[in-house]
Every structure is written in C-alpha cells, then in structure tokens.
Design a protein around this motif. Structure first.
Motif, short mmCIF file in Angstrom:
data_model
loop_
_atom_site.label_atom_id
_atom_site.label_comp_id
_atom_site.label_asym_id
_atom_site.label_seq_id
_atom_site.Cartn_x
_atom_site.Cartn_y
_atom_site.Cartn_z
N ASP A 79 -8.32 -7.31 1.07
CA ASP A 79 -7.91 -7.58 2.45
C ASP A 79 -8.91 -8.54 3.05
O ASP A 79 -10.06 -8.60 2.62
CB ASP A 79 -7.90 -6.30 3.29
CG ASP A 79 -6.63 -5.48 3.10
OD1 ASP A 79 -5.56 -5.97 3.50
OD2 ASP A 79 -6.72 -4.38 2.54
N ALA A 126 10.41 3.05 -0.43
CA ALA A 126 9.28 3.97 -0.53
C ALA A 126 9.43 5.07 0.52
O ALA A 126 8.87 6.15 0.39
CB ALA A 126 7.96 3.22 -0.33
N THR A 165 0.84 -1.21 0.00
CA THR A 165 0.00 0.00 0.00
C THR A 165 0.88 1.26 0.00
O THR A 165 0.56 2.24 -0.68
CB THR A 165 -0.95 0.01 1.22
OG1 THR A 165 -1.60 -1.25 1.29
CG2 THR A 165 -1.99 1.10 1.09
N1 LIG Z 1 11.40 1.75 6.45
C1 LIG Z 1 10.48 1.53 5.53
N2 LIG Z 1 9.23 1.19 5.91
C2 LIG Z 1 8.31 0.98 4.94
C3 LIG Z 1 8.60 1.08 3.56
N3 LIG Z 1 7.49 0.78 2.86
C4 LIG Z 1 6.54 0.50 3.79
N4 LIG Z 1 7.02 0.62 5.03
C5 LIG Z 1 6.31 0.40 6.30
O1 LIG Z 1 5.93 -0.97 6.38
C6 LIG Z 1 4.69 -1.10 7.07
C7 LIG Z 1 3.70 -1.89 6.21
O2 LIG Z 1 3.46 -1.15 5.02
P1 LIG Z 1 2.15 -1.34 4.13
O3 LIG Z 1 2.38 -0.54 2.90
O4 LIG Z 1 0.93 -1.10 4.91
O5 LIG Z 1 2.26 -2.90 3.80
P2 LIG Z 1 1.24 -3.82 2.96
O6 LIG Z 1 2.07 -4.76 2.16
O7 LIG Z 1 0.29 -2.97 2.22
O8 LIG Z 1 0.50 -4.60 4.13
P3 LIG Z 1 -0.84 -5.51 4.02
O9 LIG Z 1 -1.81 -4.79 3.16
O10 LIG Z 1 -1.29 -5.63 5.43
O11 LIG Z 1 -0.40 -6.82 3.46
C8 LIG Z 1 4.20 0.33 7.35
O12 LIG Z 1 4.54 0.66 8.68
C9 LIG Z 1 5.00 1.17 6.37
O13 LIG Z 1 5.23 2.50 6.81
C10 LIG Z 1 9.94 1.44 3.18
O14 LIG Z 1 10.31 1.54 2.00
N5 LIG Z 1 10.82 1.64 4.22
#
Ligand SMILES: Nc1nc2c(ncn2[C@@H]2O[C@H](COP(=O)(O)OP(=O)(O)OP(=O)(O)O)[C@@H](O)[C@H]2O)c(=O)[nH]1
Ligand SMILES: [Mg+2]
Length: 224
Positions: free
Chosen positions: A65, A196, A43
């Motif tokens: 989700d 990101a 996301t």
């Molecule tokens: N340090 C860091 N944290 C990141 C990065 N990308 C995402 N995050 C963190 O990782 C966590 C999960 O990120 P999401 O984008 O919600 O992950 P997702 O894959 O969509 O998760 P689900 O939809 O639950 O499967 C969050 O706290 C984000 O801020 C990155 O490039 N660097």
C-alpha cells in the motif's frame, strides 16, 4: 549527472525478480501477485480465502500500500503471517521491495505466498516481483470496459477474479460482454466471477488455488 532510462530500471527489476524467484523455488513456494484497482476487493478476497483454506494451506501474505498498515492488520486478525510494505508514494510494488521483506516470513513453514499489490490496475502489471502467477482482480462496480481499456494485466494474468457479483443487479455491468472481451484479450485466462460478500462462486476459486499449490508442490523438489 546520471540519467537512468526506464529500460535500465526495468532490467534491474528483472534481476531482483530472478533472485526472488530463486529464493521461492529453494523453499518450494508458489507465489501469487494480486493486481487490481483501489477498492476492487483484493483484501476482502484474501480474508475469505485465508479463512476458508488455512486448515489446508499455510499462507504468507505481503501487503503493498502507499500508506497505512490497515490491510495487514485485517489479515493479521485472522492469525496469518503478514508483512506490510508502504511504498510511500509509488503506485506499485517492485521486486526489490518484495526481496527486502521475503526472508522476514517463515518461508520453510509456508505453502504459498500471496502478494496484494498497491491498488492500481495499470503500473503493477509492468513489474515482475518474482511471482509464479499474476491474478487480475476487478469488480462489477468498476464497469465492464476495464479489460479492454487496461489490457496488460489481463494479458499477463493466469487467473482473473471478477468480484462483487452480488452488486450486478444495481449496475449496468455487461457480464456476457466482458467475458467475451476477456476471452479475446487472453483466451487462456481462467475467470472467476464471484462475490466475497455472499460466497457465490468462491468454491471454484478455492479449488483452483488449491490445485495450483498442489501442482506446484509436486513439481518442486522436496525442501530439505
Ligand atoms: N458488495 C460487495 N462488496 C465487497 C465485495 N468484496 C469487497 N467488497 C467491499 O469493497 C470495499 C473495498 O474492499 P477491499 O477488499 O478493501 O478492496 P481492496 O482491493 O483491497 O482495496 P485497496 O487495498 O485499497 O486497493 C470494502 O468496503 C469491501 O467490503 C463483494 O464481493 N461484494
Ligand atoms: Mg486492500
């Protein structure tokens, strides 16, 4: 008593995927299916991508989700068209779920559809949604053994986003080793190591995405 074999269920899914593909083709739309484990950063990647490219590409997003509309709310805040599917327990989206909501998007107004599948690196790879491109998403915090242990999505994907590169110094992630293993699993897979959070590597991903959308538009017959 009726017994449905997995084989039959997958065949039914294929039929629905063909219908989705034909609808998308009718509107000249390219569709991507993002597949990655829970919290990989799907996301966040979408938030940054939509923010960076929405002046050039019109996005329609489908969020998958098990529960909640939190991811859809995050995207909606950016003014993008988004639909949330709650599977209620299923660990992946299937073509019927996507088919049921596709027409809710303003298909004629969009350039591309991105589906964020349910957080799971395994099951979503088994189900064709009618997309053009699968994108595998995984992060350095998940460990460098993931492509070797869960090869199917890496075999099927055309692109792989390796996120959270900013966290590399705090992990034992073996970047060179993982790139070699990915190349063995799928030599054609285009890999985008990026953060990101800091923006490092995002430019190459944006450029690739723009090229895919433009190439698709040139191949597709003009929508009338
Ligand atoms: N340090 C860091 N944290 C990141 C990065 N990308 C995402 N995050 C963190 O990782 C966590 C999960 O990120 P999401 O984008 O919600 O992950 P997702 O894959 O969509 O998760 P689900 O939809 O639950 O499967 C969050 O706290 C984000 O801020 C990155 O490039 N660097
Ligand atoms: Mg998400």
């Amino acid at each position: 008593m009726k017994v449905f074999l997995v084989k039959d269920l997958l065949a039914a899914n294929e039929e629905m995927a063909r219908e989705n593909r034909s609808l998308l083709k009718q509107y000249g739309l390219i569709a991507l299916n993002l597949i990655g484990g829970p919290g990989a950063g799907k996301t966040t990647l979408l938030e940054k991508t939509v923010t960076a490219l929405s002046n050039r590409l019109r996005f329609g997003i489908i969020e998958g989700d098990i529960c909640t509309s939190r991811d859809a709310e995050r995207l909606a805040r950016l003014g993008v068209e988004v639909i949330q599917i709650n599977t209620g327990g299923a660990c992946h989206l299937d073509a019927a779920m996507v088919g049921r909501v596709l027409r809710e998007l303003s298909l004629a107004e969009l350039d591309l559809i991105i589906v964020e599948n349910v957080g799971n690196l395994v099951c979503p790879a088994e189900f064709d949604l009618g997309e053009d491109i699968k994108v595998a998403v995984f992060s350095v915090t998940e460990g460098s053994d993931k492509p070797a242990k869960y090869p199917l999505v890496f075999q099927q994907a055309k692109a792989c986003v390796l996120t959270k590169l900013d966290l590399l110094p705090y992990t034992d992630f073996d970047l060179d080793g993982v790139l070699k293993e990915i190349a063995q699993i799928n030599p054609a897979l285009k890999v985008f190591p990026l953060s990101a959070r800091t923006g490092e590597g995002m430019g190459a991903w944006y450029e690739w995405l723009r090229c895919q959308a433009h190439a698709h538009r040139e191949l597709a017959p003009a929508f009338s």
